[in-house]
Scaffold this motif. Structure first.
Motif, PDB file in Angstrom:
ATOM      1  N   ARG A 221      38.700  38.306  40.762  1.00 45.82           N
ATOM      2  CA  ARG A 221      37.428  37.418  40.496  1.00 45.82           C
ATOM      3  C   ARG A 221      38.608  36.325  39.337  1.00 45.82           C
ATOM      4  N   VAL A 222      38.999  35.288  39.744  1.00 46.61           N
ATOM      5  CA  VAL A 222      39.738  34.479  39.306  1.00 46.61           C
ATOM      6  C   VAL A 222      39.089  32.813  38.683  1.00 46.61           C
ATOM      7  N   LEU A 223      38.698  32.412  37.659  1.00 44.85           N
ATOM      8  CA  LEU A 223      38.693  31.261  37.135  1.00 44.85           C
ATOM      9  C   LEU A 223      39.791  30.009  37.447  1.00 44.85           C
ATOM     10  N   TRP A 224      40.017  29.327  38.284  1.00 46.22           N
ATOM     11  CA  TRP A 224      40.784  28.457  38.374  1.00 46.22           C
ATOM     12  C   TRP A 224      41.214  27.393  37.368  1.00 46.22           C
ATOM     13  N   ILE A 225      41.672  26.594  36.711  1.00 43.37           N
ATOM     14  CA  ILE A 225      41.694  25.263  36.563  1.00 43.37           C
ATOM     15  C   ILE A 225      43.002  24.967  36.538  1.00 43.37           C
ATOM     16  N   PRO A 226      42.765  23.964  37.666  1.00 44.32           N
ATOM     17  CA  PRO A 226      43.758  22.364  37.681  1.00 44.32           C
ATOM     18  C   PRO A 226      44.189  21.905  36.618  1.00 44.32           C
TER      19      PRO A 226
ATOM     20  N   ARG B  60      45.178  15.734  32.641  1.00 39.61           N
ATOM     21  CA  ARG B  60      43.486  15.924  33.107  1.00 39.61           C
ATOM     22  C   ARG B  60      43.328  17.047  33.364  1.00 39.61           C
ATOM     23  N   ILE B  61      42.582  17.977  32.674  1.00 45.71           N
ATOM     24  CA  ILE B  61      42.090  19.072  33.182  1.00 45.71           C
ATOM     25  C   ILE B  61      41.228  18.912  34.041  1.00 45.71           C
ATOM     26  N   GLY B  62      41.273  19.369  35.232  1.00 43.84           N
ATOM     27  CA  GLY B  62      39.896  19.572  36.898  1.00 43.84           C
ATOM     28  C   GLY B  62      39.005  19.963  36.739  1.00 43.84           C
ATOM     29  N   SER B  63      37.937  20.330  37.661  1.00 40.23           N
ATOM     30  CA  SER B  63      36.994  21.309  38.000  1.00 40.23           C
ATOM     31  C   SER B  63      37.234  22.220  38.367  1.00 40.23           C
TER      32      SER B  63
END
Length: 224
Positions: free
Chosen positions: A115-120, A133-136
């Protein structure tokens, strides 16, 4: 400095991640009291470390998920203006010795990608680092088809390693997962199995997710 404590629940983690969306790296750094480097040449892992700190990640450099108590791995992913990842995604160090008893089910790759939390994050070099900027956030779990592809690549790569053919593995091997050198510099060496069964030295290797694989994850999440 009062750094954020680890989130107590998945909902709290996602809430923190959503609160970052739209902020610049400079704004996030200011809130944590961090200096923003002029570029990433000497600070390659700075963005990931900044976001780990803001979200309260606990693993550091240990070989476990970033939020072990929640079963979640954190991955920042630099993207271009179209939402395409700009580079492959590092997963973990690859074992180059004593691979005989290893199975996919107990592998660190499977553990890290359950399970991965991706932060674009905006990653194009013409955007000053502080202004990116940081994405959703995207919370992702591989489906059966993705797991099958990952397992197939992992098993094939491990077979090469076990046969002493690590030096013949290139980034082209693997459909979604690849093996690449992973070290601060080319002088770093670690033990590996040679084709005659003896022990030799080579550069440390790491598992990386290929760009088309992570791009597909982002496209699905944002319906691009």
């Amino acid at each position: 400095m009062n750094y954020p404590s680890p989130p107590e629940s998945l909902d709290e983690l996602l809430s923190r991640a959503r609160a970052m969306a739209g902020l610049s790296l400079g704004q996030l750094a200011l809130g944590l009291g961090w200096d923003v480097p002029p570029d990433l040449k000497r600070d390659k892992g700075w963005i990931g470390q900044l976001i780990e700190q803001e979200l309260g990640a606990t693993a550091g450099s240990r070989p476990e998920q970033d939020f072990l108590h929640l079963g979640v791995e954190l991955k920042t992913i630099p993207i271009d203006r179209t939402g395409k990842p700009l580079e492959t995604t590092y997963v973990c160090v690859a074992p180059l010795m004593d691979t005989g008893g290893l199975t996919w089910q107990q592998s660190l790759v499977k553990h890290k990608l359950e399970r991965v939390l991706w932060i674009p994050v905006e990653g194009e070099r013409d955007i000053p680092l502080a202004q990116r900027r940081i994405g959703s956030p995207i919370l992702w779990q591989p489906d059966e088809a993705e797991l099958a592809l990952l397992r197939q690549d992992w098993e094939e790569i491990l077979e090469f390693i076990a046969l002493g053919k690590v030096s013949s593995l290139t980034a082209r091997h693997g459909e979604v997962l690849q093996l690449r050198p992973k070290a601060a510099n080319a002088a770093a060496k670690t033990e590996c199995i040679l084709e005659d069964g003896s022990v030799g030295l080579t550069n440390p290797r790491g598992f990386y997710l290929k760009i088309p694989f992570t791009h597909a994850i982002l496209r699905r999440a944002f319906a691009l």
